[in-house]
Every structure is written in C-alpha cells, then in structure tokens.
Design a protein around this motif. Structure first.
Motif: not given
Length: 332
Positions: A121, A125-127, A130, A162, A165-166, A168-169
C-alpha cells in the motif's frame, strides 16, 4: 577429435564400500541470480516510503518508515544502499508523487536492482497502476520487496501480486469511507472543519476557532464596501493594488477570481457551510461541487464575523442579480 576440457570430465568409477566412487573434474553450474535468495545477492537497493498527509502524526510515521528502511538495507553486507525515496501524498495518483517518479526514473537509468517497501500500500493504492509498474520493473529485472509478508515480486506469481494489490485498494477504499463517515458525523453535530491557512482576515485561535486578524480584516471590509458601492471585481482589484493592499500570501497583485470567492465566502459573516464539495470517484480523488448530491450543513455563529449579516446578504443579492443578467444576455 578431442573435445574442449570445459565440457568434459575424465571419470573413473570403482566399486567401494556401499556403492560407486566417482572421481574426476567437477564443473560448477552457476546459480540463477534471479532465483537465489535476495539476502545473498550483490544488489543496489533503494526504498520507497509514503504517507497520505502532512499531519504531524503522519510525518512522524514517515520519519519512522525512512529510519526503518535505511537500517534494514544497510545491515545487509551484500546490499549497497542507494537512497530512500518518499512522498507526502495519496497513493492513488502518480502525478502528485515526485519521489515515486524519481524512483522510477532512476530504475530506468539502471541505478537500482531492488526496491524495498514496508507494505504494498505504500508503493501505491490504485490496483491497475501498481500492477502496471511492478510488471514494468520486472521487465527491467528489478524487484519490489514487500517487507510485510516477505514477498519479492520477481519470484512471486502475477496472480498473487494481482490479489495483493486488489486487497490493498479495497482496504484503502474501506478506510476512506470510514473517514468520510466520521467527518459527516462531526458535521451533523455542528463541529466545523476548517482550513485555517491562506484565509485573509482570520487565523487559528488557541481554541481552534477562527480568530480575526485586525489589519487583514480591514482589507476584507474594504472589498465588501467597494462592491456594495457598485464596483465590480476588476475595479476592486485596481483599487487594492493602487493602495498597496497585500493578498493573504503577501503579493501585491490580486486575482479577480480570488476577490469574487471572498465576496461569496459565508465565513466572513460568521457562518460555516460544510460539504460544499465532495469526491465522487475514490480512484481519481477529484473534488466536484456539491449541487445537491449530498447533504450540506450550515453552522451559524461559528466564530466572530468580519462582515455583518445585512451587508453579506446584500452582496449575495447583487452577485445573484449580476449573474442572472449575464445569463439572460447570453441567451438573447
């Protein structure tokens, strides 16, 4: 024809106790550096740290992040410390993160082999953004090491990255909604949320309430008086500049749009209208004017006024009449 010695070995095999004994030349096949543990690789390592705001507690967090990452890198004898890149900005927009942009530029210039982050994060924060940058770095054989979880993006599957990242968003969006809920709850209870900086006529008092700055308040009153007398914002601008009146930032040149906003600012009449703008899209973070999409909250007698209510209302009537006249002229 004799083969080159680097590709052959003379081996003698004989029966010994419990099996065969092999003797001869041993050729070592180098380990794939990409697969070797990063702890024993000679790497140029940089770190990236980020906090969302300039608030005191977050700046303290940023300082702790920088100290942690610096020590983490320098205590490994195989790693060479490059730098710690950092930002005070939202992780949703790359264009507002100069430290992040400089980090990517130095990666392109081949100054870095590995990037250390405390958590994914912090990197962003944008999947979509990132994942795009992690894969771009992977093509340059540069990994991102996520300390929380011990994940090296060069040796972790794309599907796992993936998912991380998802998550975290989603966590960021959930936290954002919770913050908004808390802010709106404060608004409903009449607790004002004000930006005290760059506000001509007021400063933040010891109790957190707006406090009048006398010399600046005189300029504010002059602006309202001139407008009531029939002077437009351009004439007011010329008057202020010719009389040496300074803006809130100390400049001699005034903006007509600044004067116009001041004439509509209800805070000068001791009121506070909250939630005049809102952010409809979590990812863009772009503010839009609230035209009834959300509730607004008006707090009266929130602080000492500079402009009396009668004068302020008169100015709003005049501004509304002028706006209506302009719109009518444009339609004709």
């Amino acid at each position: 024809m004799q083969k080159p010695p680097c590709y052959t070995a003379h081996e003698h095999m004989s029966r010994g106790h419990g099996g065969f004994v092999m003797s001869g030349n041993v050729i070592e096949i180098p380990q794939n550096k990409r697969l070797a543990p990063i702890w024993v690789q000679q790497l140029r390592v940089a770190a990236y740290c980020r906090v969302s705001t300039g608030h005191e507690e977050q700046q303290s967090s940023l300082k702790n992040q920088i100290e942690f990452c610096t020590e983490y890198i320098q205590r490994n004898p195989y790693w060479r410390f490059v730098a710690v890149y950092y930002d005070t900005a939202s992780g949703l927009r790359m264009d507002h993160r100069p430290g992040y942009q400089q980090l990517l530029k130095d990666c392109i210039r081949k100054k870095i082999d590995l990037i250390l982050v405390k958590s994914l994060s912090r990197f962003g924060r944008d999947t979509v953004e990132t994942i795009k940058q992690i894969r771009r770095l992977a093509r340059m054989n540069i990994g991102v090491y996520i300390e929380t979880g011990g994940i090296n993006t060069l040796t972790t599957s794309d599907s796992i990255i993936d998912q991380l990242a998802a998550l975290d968003q989603a966590e960021s969006q959930f936290r954002s909604e919770n913050i908004k809920f808390g802010i709106r709850h404060r608004m409903r209870s009449g607790k004002t949320l004000l930006n005290h900086t760059r506000f001509l006529g007021y400063t933040k008092g010891p109790d957190g309430v707006l406090q009048i700055v006398p010399e600046e308040a005189e300029i504010v009153r002059m602006i309202f008086d001139l407008y009531v007398q029939g002077n437009g914002v351009r004439k007011i601008k010329k008057y202020l500049e010719s009389h040496g009146s300074k803006t809130v930032t100390g400049k001699s040149e005034w903006s007509t749009s600044t004067i116009d906003r001041m004439l509509s600012n209800e805070k000068y009449a001791g009121q506070v209208l909250m939630q005049k703008t809102y952010v409809p899209n979590f990812l863009t973070g772009k503010k839009e004017k609230n035209r009834g999409q959300l509730e607004m909250y008006l707090v009266e007698n929130a602080h000492e006024p500079i402009i009396d209510r009668e004068t302020f209302d008169r100015v709003q009537e005049m501004k509304g009449h002028i706006k209506h006249t302009v719109q009518m002229e444009q339609m004709l």
